[in-house]
Design a protein around this motif. Structure first.
Motif, short mmCIF file in Angstrom:
data_model
loop_
_atom_site.label_atom_id
_atom_site.label_comp_id
_atom_site.label_asym_id
_atom_site.label_seq_id
_atom_site.Cartn_x
_atom_site.Cartn_y
_atom_site.Cartn_z
N THR A 1 -30.26 17.55 5.40
CA THR A 1 -30.59 17.56 6.81
C THR A 1 -29.47 16.83 7.56
O THR A 1 -28.67 16.14 6.96
CB THR A 1 -31.92 16.84 7.09
OG1 THR A 1 -31.69 15.43 7.00
CG2 THR A 1 -33.00 17.24 6.12
N THR B 1 -34.86 18.82 11.50
CA THR B 1 -34.71 18.01 10.30
C THR B 1 -35.99 18.05 9.47
O THR B 1 -35.95 18.19 8.25
CB THR B 1 -34.41 16.56 10.74
OG1 THR B 1 -33.33 16.61 11.64
CG2 THR B 1 -34.05 15.68 9.60
N SER C 1 -36.16 12.72 5.35
CA SER C 1 -34.97 13.37 4.80
C SER C 1 -34.50 12.78 3.48
O SER C 1 -33.66 13.36 2.81
CB SER C 1 -33.80 13.26 5.79
OG SER C 1 -34.08 13.97 6.95
#
Ligand code: SF4
Ligand code: SF4
Ligand code: SF4
Ligand code: FES
Length: 959
Positions: free
Chosen positions: A343, A352, A589
Motif C-alpha cells: 500500500t 490503502t 497496511s
C-alpha cells in the motif's frame, strides 16, 4: 458530483480574538458583542457591516496604513482607523456618514491616480479589492492626472516560475511584506524607499527568484490587487468554481481550495478554515500540482510478458484479467504466500484499506506492507509500547502553547514547511528551541530565530544522547514526580530511573560517543525540564536508525518523566513524511496488524474481519518489504501488486532491490508515471492524482481530512475501482459505489474510527482527529489527557547499542540523507514541475575540512562508496555538516543515494538505517558503474514504453 464552495471567502479584516472577556458596542445602531481585543472592523464584519479597507486582511495583524477604513466614534475626535481600533465597552460607532464618504473617496483617488486603469484586461478583474473599493466608495472622478511622476511603467518581475510581481499595480499596502514576516517567517520582502517612491523589494532589490523567497505564496494570497498574481490566473483567467481538498505532499495535510475552470485547475489556494494549515501553504501544495496533467502520465493500462519486451496497451479488463491470471498461476505453482501487495502512503485511506483487504481476503495471505515501513514504523512500535497508541499526541495548533521545543532529526523548514512557519512564529514570541541534529538545519539560525542549543549529535548515537538527557533530569531532581506517580507504571519507572542514573549514561561519559559537549547536554536538559510546557517534535532522523524504535521510546520516556503529555503545548509529535503515512499505518497496511493496529494473531479481532469479509485470515504475520525482497531472491516470493510506491528508488540497497524485482514473475505497478519500479513491471495500471480522487488522508495530527475529486480520473478508473476489479478477477467479490462506503466499512470494523464518516468530516469542516467514537464523537485533539491509552505509561530501558554502520579506516565518513523544500521524496511529482528551478540535482554536502583532505572543491564529482555500492554526486562544500559527516538528498533516480545505503535496519521494525551509512568519498571524473548501468537500463525501458505508440517511437528515433 463536485461539491463546490464559494471562490471568494469572507474577510473580517483583522484576526479573530478568543478572550473570555466580552465587550458590548453599537455599530450603525446595531448592538454587537465581541471578545475583548477584537477590532472595530472585525466586530462590524461579524455584524454583517463591511467597512471599506485595503491594507487590512484577517490573516494579518492590522497595520493601519491605507486610511480607507475610517469610522466615526461618538465622543472621540477625528476619524480613527477601524482596523487598528479595539472595540471597547459602550462604544457607539458610525461607519457611513457623508464626511466618511468624502474622506474615503479622497483616499481612493490618490491610489487610483497612480494605478493603471486597465481593469477590463487585468487578470484580477472581478477579484480585486482595489476595484471593489473604488466601487464601494463611489469613486467617479480622479482629479489628479497621470502626467506627474508615477509607477505605471515599472518593469515586471517574472523570475518566479509561479507568480509575477507587477509594481505598477502595487498600492504599497505592505500586506505582502507582513505575510512574508508574520505568516511565513522568511522576511524576504521589504518596503524600499519613502513616501511616493516606496516600492516592494525582494531581498536587496533582487528578483524574487534571486532573493530568499521560498515561493510559499503567502504574499500572493495577501495582495489585494494583481500586483502579485499567479501566472496560471494571468493565463487562464479567474476560476469558475472551487472545492476544498487536501494537499497530497507532506504529513502536514494542508487544506486547499482548488479553484477550477471546468476540469482544469486555475490555482490552489490554502483554505483559511483548514485546521492543519490555517490558511498557509508551501511551494509544493500551492504551486507544484502541474504533474497531474504532465505529458509523461500513462493513461492506458499496459502488459508485457517480460521486462525486455515492449509494453502493449490494453483495455482495463484485459489488464486486470491478465494480472489476476498471473497471480493465480503463481499461487497455484508456489503457494498462497508467494505473492503480496504494497500500500502507499501517497494514496487515500480508502485505497490503502482496500489494498490490504485485497491481499488478506483475495490473495489469502498477510504479505502486505507499506512505505511507512521505511520511515515511521519505529514510531508505531515505540509509541505503542510506551503509551499505547501509534500516533502523535497533539494538534499543530498546540505548538502555539509550547514554551520549549526539542526538534530532533527533522528539518521542518524543508520537509514540513507550513508547520515550520507556525513554530517560527511561536519562537519569535519567545519559546525556546533545542535542535538535535547532525546538521545545522535552518532553524538553528533563521531570520529572527536562533536555537538556544544545537546539539550536533553524531549519526547513529541518538539513543545515547537522549539517555544522557534523561540522566540529567533524573539525577538533578527534575522529574515531575507527581505526574509519574499518578500516570506511569511504578516498577518500570524505577528501573528506568536507576538505569539512566548510572554514571555510564551521564553526558560526560557519553560525550565521546555522541560528539556533543556534556555542558550543552546538561544545560539543554535543564532548559527542557524547567521551562514550562515542553514539546518534542521529531522526524526520520530519529526513526531511520538501527535503534530507531529505542530512540522513539527514549523520547516518550523524556516526555513522561517531565510530565509533558496530555495537554496543549506539550507532547510527542512525529512529523510524518508523506501525506498519508499516518493513515496507511492506521488502515492495517503492516503484515502483522489489521486496521486499528490490532495484531493478526488476536482471534477475536480476526474473527470480526473474517465474518465481515466472509473469508478466513491467516493468524501469522506476513512478510515485511525487506523479507519480500529476500524471499524473491531465494525464489519463494514471485508476485507483487504495488500501488503508488516506488520501492526501486526509495528503498535501501538499490542493487539488492533490483535483484529482487528481477527475480519475480509478475509485478503489477499502479502509478501515474513509469517510475523506477515500473521499469521492472509486467502489468502497469494507470494511477490517479489526488485531484481525481474522493477519499480521506490522515495527517501527522491524526486529522482525517477529505480529498475531493475535482476532475474525473484521466485513465477512466479510480485507484480504488482498479483494486476492486483485481479482487473480483481473483475471485473475491469487492463492490462499493463510492469511497464513502469504504470509510463506512473501516468505521464498522475499527474502534478508533467508529464515529468517522464522510458526512461527519464534512460537518466538522476541517477534518477530525481519531480516536473518533462514542467516547469522543467529535474526535480527539489531544491524546492521553487523563490516562494513557494503555492505562499507565510504561518507561522503557534505552540502552545504547552502536550501529554496525560505524566509520572505519575503509569507510571513514558517515553519510546521512534528507530532503529539500522544493522536491518531494522520489521526486516523481516535483521533478515534473518548475520546482526543478530550485533544485535539479542531488548534491553531496561535505565539510570543508573533509573536502580539503581529499582535494575536492565545490562542484567536483565525488564518488561515494559504501559496502553496498558506489554512486557519484557533485560536491557542495558547506559547514552545515560537521567534519566526518556527508549528506545528500534522494530526489533524482540517477543520483543513486540508495545504491550506497545498506541493509542495516531498526532492530524492532526493520526500518532501514538510511541516516547512517559508513562511506568513503573520493574525487572522480565520471559516473559510477551503477550509474552507467542505470542509464542504459532506463534508456531501454523508455524506448520500450515509447514503442507502445508509433508516433512516440518515431519522435524518439528522430531525437
Ligand atoms: S512567496 Fe512566501 S517567501 Fe516568497 S516573498 Fe512571498 S511570502 Fe515571502
Ligand atoms: S505587492 Fe500587493 S500586497 Fe504587496 S504592497 Fe503591493 S499591493 Fe500590497
Ligand atoms: S506543508 Fe506539506 S501539506 Fe502543506 S502545502 Fe506544503 S507539502 Fe502540502
Ligand atoms: S484597512 Fe484600516 S487603515 Fe487600511
Amino acid at each position: 458530483m463536485l461539491e463546490t464552495i464559494a471562490i471568494r471567502e469572507r474577510d473580517y479584516g483583522t484576526p479573530a480574538r478568543t478572550s473570555t472577556e466580552v465587550v458590548n458596542l453599537t455599530i450603525d445602531g446595531q448592538p454587537c458583542q465581541v471578545p475583548a481585543g477584537t477590532s472595530v472592523m472585525h466586530a462590524a464584519a461579524q455584524a454583517g457591516i463591511n467597512i471599506p479597507k485595503l491594507c487590512a486582511t484577517d490573516s494579518l495583524e492590522a497595520f493601519g496604513s491605507c486610511r480607507l477604513c475610517l469610522v466615526q466614534i461618538e465622543g472621540r475626535r477625528g476619524y480613527p482607523a477601524s482596523c487598528t481600533t479595539p472595540a471597547e465597552e459602550g462604544m457607539v460607532i458610525l461607519t457611513e456618514t457623508p464626511k466618511l464618504h468624502d474622506l474615503r473617496r479622497n483616499v481612493m483617488e490618490l491610489y487610483i491616480s497612480d494605478h493603471p486603469l486597465d481593469c477590463l484586461t487585468c487578470p484580477a478583474n472581478g477579484n480585486c479589492e482595489l476595484q471593489d473599493m473604488a466601487g464601494v466608495v463611489g469613486l467617479r472622478n480622479v482629479r489628479y492626472g497621470f502626467d506627474g511622476a508615477n509607477h505605471l511603467n515599472d518593469a515586471l518581475d517574472e523570475s518566479n516560475p509561479y507568480f509575477t510581481y507587477d509594481p505598477s499595480k502595487c498600492i504599497v499596502c505592505s500586506r505582502c511584506v507582513r505575510a512574508c514576516e508574520d505568516i511565513q517567517g522568511t522576511f524576504a520582502l521589504t518596503v524600499d524607499g519613502m513616501g511616493f517612491n516606496s516600492r516592494i523589494a525582494a531581498g536587496q532589490n533582487d528578483s524574487f527568484l534571486g532573493s530568499d523567497c521560498v515561493s510559499c505564496g503567502a504574499c500572493v494570497q495577501a495582495c489585494p490587487t494583481s500586483s502579485l498574481m499567479e501566472k496560471t490566473v494571468i493565463m487562464m483567467g479567474q476560476a469558475e468554481h472551487a472545492a476544498i481538498t487536501t494537499c497530497a505532499y507532506c504529513g502536514v495535510g494542508c487544506a486547499f481550495k482548488a479553484e477550477m475552470k471546468g476540469q482544469e485547475v486555475v490555482r490552489m489556494v490554502p483554505w483559511k478554515d483548514g485546521k492543519a494549515n490555517r490558511g498557509h501553504s508551501c511551494v509544493k501544495g500551492r504551486f507544484a500540482w502541474g504533474y497531474a496533467t504532465h505529458q509523461d502520465r500513462i493513461l492506458k493500462p499496459m502488459i508485457r510478458a517480460s521486462i525486455t519486451e515492449p509494453w502493449r496497451e490494453v483495455s482495463w479488463d484485459e489488464a486486470i484479467d491478465y494480472a489476476a491470471s498471473e497471480l493465480k498461476r503463481i499461487q497455484a505453482k508456489y503457494g498462497n504466500n508467494s505473492i503480496g501487495g504494497l500500500t502507499s502512503s501517497r494514496c487515500t485511506n480508502e485505497e490503502t484499506y482496500l489494498v490490504q483487504k485485497l491481499v488478506r481476503a483475495a490473495f489469502g495471505t498477510n504479505n502486505v506492507d507499506t512505505c511507512a515501513r521505511v520511515c515511521h514504523s519505529p514510531t508505531g512500535y515505540g509509541l505503542k509500547t510506551t503509551m499505547g497508541e501509534s500516533a502523535g499526541t497533539q494538534t499543530f495548533d498546540s505548538v502555539m502553547f509550547t514554551d520549549v521545543v526539542i526538534m530532533m532529526g527533522a528539518n521542518p523548514s524543508a520537509a514540513h514547511p507550513v508547520f515550520a512557519s507556525r513554530l517560527k512564529r511561536r519562537l519569535r514570541e519567545g519559546a525556546k528551541l533545542i535542535v538535535i541534529d547532525p546538521r545545522s538545519i535552518e532553524l538553528v539560525d533563521a531570520p529572527h530565530i536562533k536555537a538556544d542549543y544545537h546539539l550536533p549529535v553524531r549519526p547513529g548515537t541518538n539513543t545515547a544522547l537522549l539517555t544522557a538527557m534523561a540522566h540529567v533530569i533524573a539525577t538533578e531532581g527534575l522529574i515531575d514526580e507527581a505526574f509519574v506517580a499518578e500516570r506511569c507504571e511504578k516498577p518500570a519507572f524505577e528501573q528506568w530511573r536507576d538505569f539512566v542514573s548510572l554514571p555510564e549514561n551521564s553526558p560526560e561519559a557519553t560525550e565521546h560517543i555522541t560528539g556533543v559537549s556534556a555542558k550543552d547536554v546538561r544545560e539543554a536538559s535543564y532548559l527542557f525540564a524547567t521551562q514550562g510546557n515542553g514539546s518534542i517534535y521529531y522526524g526520520l532522523g530519529v526513526t531511520e536508525h538501527s535503534q530507531g524504535s529505542t530512540t522513539v521510546m527514549a523520547i516518550a520516556n523524556l516526555a513522561m518523566a517531565t510530565g509533558n503529555l496530555g495537554r496543549e503545548g506539550v507532547g510527542v509529535n512525529p512529523l510524518r513524511g508523506q501525506n498519508n503515512v499516518q493513515g496507511s499505518c492506521d488502515m492495517g497496511s503492516f503484515p502483522h496488524e489489521l486496521p486499528g493496529y490490532r495484531h493478526v494473531s488476536n482471534d477475536a479481532v480476526r474473527s470480526q474481519f473474517e465474518q465481515d469479509w466472509g473469508v478466513s485470515i491467516q493468524s501469522e504475520p506476513g512478510l515485511r518489504i525487506p523479507n519480500m525482497f529476500d524471499a524473491a531472491i531465494s525464489g519463494t516470493f514471485k508476485g507483487l501488486y504495488c500501488q503508488g510506491e516506488d520501492i526501486m528508488q526509495s528503498d535501501p540497497d538499490t542493487q539488492h532491490v533490483a535483484q529482487a524485482l528481477a527475480s519475480m514473475e509478475c509485478i503489477i505497478v499502479q502509478d501515474m508515471f513509469l517510475n523506477e519500479t515500473a521499469k521492472y513491471a509486467h502489468v502497469f495500471l494507470p494511477g490517479t492524482s489526488f485531484l481525481e480522487k474522493d477519499g480521506t488522508f490522515t495527517n501527522a495530527e491524526r486529522r482525517v481530512s477529505r480529498v475531493r475529486k475535482v476532475m474525473e480520473p484521466k485513465a477512466g478508473l479510480g485507484d480504488w475501482e482498479a483494486t476492486c476489479a483485481l479482487s473480483n478477477a481473483m475471485g473475491y467479490p469487492m463492490h462499493y459505489n463510492h469511497p464513502s462506503e469504504i470509510m463506512d466499512e473501516i468505521a464498522r470494523l475499527t474502534p478508533t474510527f467508529s464515529g468517522v464518516s464522510f458526512k461527519k468530516i464534512d460537518e466538522m469542516g476541517g477534518g477530525l482527529q481519531w480516536p473518533c467514537n462514542t467516547e469522543a464523537p467529535d474526535g480527539t485533539p489531544t491524546m492521553h489527557v487523563d490516562e494513557f491509552v494503555r492505562g499507565k505509561g510504561r518507561f522503557m530501558i534505552t540502552k545504547y547499542v552502536p550501529s554496525d554502520e560505524r566509520s572505519t579506516r575503509k569507510f571513514p565518513l558517515l553519510l546521512t540523507t534528507g530532503r529539500i523544500l522544493s522536491q518531494y521524496n522520489v521526486g516523481a511529482q516535483t521533478r515534473r514541475t518548475p520546482n526543478v528551478l530550485w533544485h535539479n540535482e542531488d548534491l553531496l554536502e561535505m565539510h570543508p575540512q573533509d573536502a580539503e583532505d581529499r582535494g575536492i572543491k565545490a562542484g567536483d564529482w565525488v564518488g561515494i562508496q559504501s559496502r553496498s555500492g558506489e554512486t557519484v554526486l557533485r560536491a557542495d562544500i558547506t559547514e552545515r555538516v560537521q567534519p566526518g559527516v556527508v549528506y545528500t538528498t534522494f530526489h533524482f533516480p540517477e543520483s543513486g543515494a540508495n545504491v550506497v545505503t545498506t541493509d542495516s535496519s531498526d532492530w524492532a521494525t526493520e526500518c532501514p538505517e538510511y541516516k547512517v551509512t559508513a562511506v568513503q568519498a573520493r574525487l572522480v571524473t565520471q559516473p559510477s558503474e551503477w550509474q552507467g548501468k542505470w542509464s542504459r537500463f532506463s534508456d531501454i525501458q523508455q524506448k520500450l514504453l515509447a514503442e507502445r505508440e508509433p508516433e512516440r517511437a518515431a519522435a524518439i528515433t528522430q531525437g
